[in-house]
Write an enzyme that holds these catalytic residues in place. Structure first.
Site, short mmCIF file in Angstrom:
data_model
loop_
_atom_site.label_atom_id
_atom_site.label_comp_id
_atom_site.label_asym_id
_atom_site.label_seq_id
_atom_site.Cartn_x
_atom_site.Cartn_y
_atom_site.Cartn_z
N HIS A 192 -10.54 -5.83 -2.50
CA HIS A 192 -11.64 -5.67 -1.55
C HIS A 192 -12.75 -4.92 -2.28
CE1 HIS A 192 -9.23 -7.01 1.85
NE2 HIS A 192 -8.28 -6.15 1.53
N ASP A 224 -12.43 -10.05 -1.03
CA ASP A 224 -13.74 -10.13 -0.38
C ASP A 224 -14.68 -9.22 -1.14
OD1 ASP A 224 -12.84 -7.64 0.65
OD2 ASP A 224 -12.51 -8.46 2.65
N GLU A 268 0.80 -1.24 0.00
CA GLU A 268 0.00 0.00 0.00
C GLU A 268 0.83 1.29 0.00
OE1 GLU A 268 -2.64 -0.48 3.34
OE2 GLU A 268 -3.54 -2.27 2.51
N ASN A 309 2.05 -5.18 -3.23
CA ASN A 309 0.64 -5.46 -2.93
C ASN A 309 -0.10 -4.16 -2.63
OD1 ASN A 309 -1.39 -7.53 -2.28
ND2 ASN A 309 -1.24 -6.80 -0.16
O1 G3I Z 1 -5.70 -8.69 18.81
C1 G3I Z 1 -6.07 -7.41 19.35
C2 G3I Z 1 -6.90 -7.61 20.59
O2 G3I Z 1 -6.13 -8.21 21.59
C3 G3I Z 1 -7.38 -6.24 21.03
O3 G3I Z 1 -8.25 -6.40 22.13
C4 G3I Z 1 -8.10 -5.53 19.92
C5 G3I Z 1 -8.54 -4.13 20.32
O4 G3I Z 1 -8.44 -3.23 19.28
O5 G3I Z 1 -7.27 -5.42 18.81
C6 G3I Z 1 -6.85 -6.67 18.30
O6 G3I Z 1 -6.02 -6.46 17.22
C7 G3I Z 1 -6.65 -6.07 16.01
C8 G3I Z 1 -6.28 -7.05 14.93
O7 G3I Z 1 -6.81 -6.64 13.69
C9 G3I Z 1 -6.78 -8.47 15.23
O8 G3I Z 1 -8.16 -8.49 15.21
C10 G3I Z 1 -6.16 -4.70 15.65
O9 G3I Z 1 -6.64 -3.75 16.60
C11 G3I Z 1 -6.67 -4.32 14.26
O10 G3I Z 1 -6.08 -3.10 13.86
C12 G3I Z 1 -6.30 -5.38 13.28
O11 G3I Z 1 -6.89 -5.07 12.04
C13 G3I Z 1 -6.29 -5.69 10.91
C14 G3I Z 1 -5.93 -4.61 9.89
O12 G3I Z 1 -5.43 -5.22 8.72
C15 G3I Z 1 -4.84 -3.68 10.40
O13 G3I Z 1 -3.63 -4.34 10.47
C16 G3I Z 1 -7.30 -6.66 10.33
O14 G3I Z 1 -7.47 -7.76 11.23
C17 G3I Z 1 -6.75 -7.18 9.00
O15 G3I Z 1 -7.76 -7.93 8.36
C18 G3I Z 1 -6.38 -6.02 8.09
O16 G3I Z 1 -5.83 -6.53 6.92
C19 G3I Z 1 -5.50 -5.55 5.93
C20 G3I Z 1 -4.26 -6.03 5.22
O17 G3I Z 1 -3.22 -6.27 6.13
C21 G3I Z 1 -3.82 -5.03 4.16
N1 G3I Z 1 -4.91 -4.72 3.25
C22 G3I Z 1 -6.15 -4.30 3.89
C23 G3I Z 1 -6.60 -5.34 4.89
C24 G3I Z 1 -7.94 -4.98 5.48
O18 G3I Z 1 -7.83 -3.82 6.24
#
Ligand code: G3I
Length: 455
Positions: free
Chosen positions: A249, A280, A170, A212
């Site tokens: 997406h 998705d 990105e 990517n």
């Molecule tokens: O695991 C912690 C948990 O312990 C905590 O209580 C909670 C509170 O906020 O956060 C949890 O972590 C979260 C994590 O996902 C797991 O669920 C993070 O806050 C959250 O920021 C994170 O979001 C991820 C996001 O990327 C940011 O990194 C999404 O799961 C993930 O699907 C998303 O994936 C991205 C790709 O890497 C890049 N392209 C876009 C895609 C969708 O946004």
């Protein structure tokens, strides 16, 4: 290409019964020694098996903390032959304190995948987002060095285990500018992306290195054109890049574009693979999912598709219900559309190499017989099939020649020695024919059967 039967133990609805009859018919043809002609339907009964018959993978983003969820793992193991850790390889996860690396969660996913014959996509080595606090506070040459050290350490840790890395994620701005996204990494100098790619290549020369991004699906968009120009420039100047990941997406604000196939084929024409890395679709329209699969199948260098989660409840956009399985783990209509598209797709327009004679095990090689036949061959990889006779429960040892790498398997449970070149395949109840895809990496020699042992 010889078609295979795949075990399918789920309850069958009427369409599934028809599919089963089709599978049985193809199985009988195969048993009778018939060859299914190019263009004929394939008979895979899972996403991974069907994609493998097309020389592709079908993957899912996986979260380590869900590997104890039985429904989740059952679907993962049954349907997918590629895995992308959803968050566990990101910078904040792997280097929470500068110079202190934590790989336990990522290792769990990698181990789960590889022990079941699934390949792993690495995501991601350099990104403006999900940086740990210490990195967010850095700039200039200190940040550049920290970024390169991160790339080197993480790619080295997973060397030989990850088939493709999202090296940089990105890095371009949305909108009409076609400019790089402003970030602390971008401010270290415009060459930060190529520097990251060179570091990744040095750390893991066998991995495919991808750029990517999202909103790069519509060929007419400035962001797509800007990424295209960068990849073309990298190829011209010899910057090591092997693939482009289109996250894909799709939703009402960023819909599936009618020119998606043009985007895939245009990138591929630059001499890189194209991978659909985070698919998705809000609402999970079966038609749109089918279109995406058909577009990938139409482009020889579109090597695989990853959906960004398994059940809707696993999605980062759960309320959009964008995935192939509902919250309870049931297949949705989109699943049926994807599987049908994979099965109906035309195999890549290539012919198997002429060397199709049997390979017999070397003397003393074991108590059953394993015969290797050459399968479909593409520009960068080829399939092989091994037929076992004389045993129902068997163990076959096969070796590929470095730098070849096995990227997918079907109809058996594989494990590898420490070199990654010797594969031990065990029967898993799917019959007596197993197969695998080998990335040639410039070497087209035939895999060798070492032994066949009845157990
Ligand atoms: O695991 C912690 C948990 O312990 C905590 O209580 C909670 C509170 O906020 O956060 C949890 O972590 C979260 C994590 O996902 C797991 O669920 C993070 O806050 C959250 O920021 C994170 O979001 C991820 C996001 O990327 C940011 O990194 C999404 O799961 C993930 O699907 C998303 O994936 C991205 C790709 O890497 C890049 N392209 C876009 C895609 C969708 O946004």
């Amino acid at each position: 290409m010889i078609e295979r039967c795949h075990r399918d133990t789920r309850p069958r609805s009427r369409p599934r019964l028809h599919a089963a009859l089709a599978v049985a018919a193809v199985g009988l043809l195969a048993a009778a020694g018939a060859t299914v002609l190019p263009g004929a339907a394939s008979a895979g009964t899972t996403l991974g098996a069907s994609a493998a018959e097309r020389g592709r993978y079908f993957g899912a983003a996986v979260a380590a903390n869900k590997l104890s969820d039985n429904t989740y793992v059952t679907i993962l193991n049954r349907e997918f032959n590629s895995v992308t850790p959803e968050n566990e390889m990101k910078i904040d996860a792997t280097e929470p304190q500068q110079g202190q690396f934590t790989f336990a969660n990522a290792d769990r996913i990698v181990s789960h995948a590889r022990s079941r014959g699934m390949s792993v996509r690495g995501h991601t080595l350099a990104w403006h987002s999900q940086q740990p606090g210490w990195m967010q506070n850095m700039s200039g040459s200190a940040l550049r060095q920290a970024m390169l050290n991160h790339v080197t350490q993480v790619a080295t840790h997973f060397r030989g285990q990850v088939v493709a890395w999202d090296v940089v994620n990105e890095a371009f701005a949305d909108g009409s500018s076609g400019a790089r996204r402003d970030s602390n990494l971008q401010r270290t100098g415009n060459d930060w992306i190529e520097a990251a790619f060179r570091a990744a290549r040095a750390a893991d020369p066998g991995a495919k290195l991808c750029y990517n991004d999202y909103n790069t699906d519509d060929w007419s968009h400035a962001k797509t054109q800007a990424v295209y120009a960068m990849v073309r420039d990298f190829k011209q100047r010899g910057v090591p890049i092997d693939c482009v990941g289109l996250q894909s997406h799709f939703n009402s604000g960023s819909p599936y574009p009618g020119n998606y196939r043009t985007t895939l084929s245009s990138f591929a024409a630059l001499g890189v693979d194209v991978q659909i890395t985070e698919l998705d679709i809000a609402g999970a329209s079966p038609t749109t999912y089918r279109n995406v699969v058909n577009d990938c199948l139409a482009v020889a260098r579109c090597t695989g598709i990853t959906v960004w989660g398994i059940r809707d409840s696993d999605s980062w956009r759960a309320s959009d219900t964008p995935l192939l399985f509902d919250n309870a783990g049931n297949r949705k209509p989109a699943y049926d559309a994807v599987l049908a598209a994979l099965n109906n797709g035309t195999p890549p327009p290539t012919t198997p190499p002429p060397t199709t004679g049997p390979t017999t095990p070397p003397p003393g090689g074991g108590s059953c017989t394993a015969t290797l036949r050459d399968g479909t061959r593409w520009g960068d990889r080829f399939n092989s099939e091994v037929t076992v006779s004389g045993a129902t429960n068997w163990t076959v040892v096969v070796a590929v020649t470095p730098p070849q790498k096995v990227s997918a398997t079907w109809n058996g449970t594989p494990s590898w020695d420490s070199s990654g070149n010797v594969m031990t395949m065990r029967s898993n109840g799917s019959g007596n024919v197993f197969g695998f895809t080998t990335m040639a990496n410039g070497n087209w020699s035939r895999p060798q059967v070492y032994s066949c042992t009845a157990s």
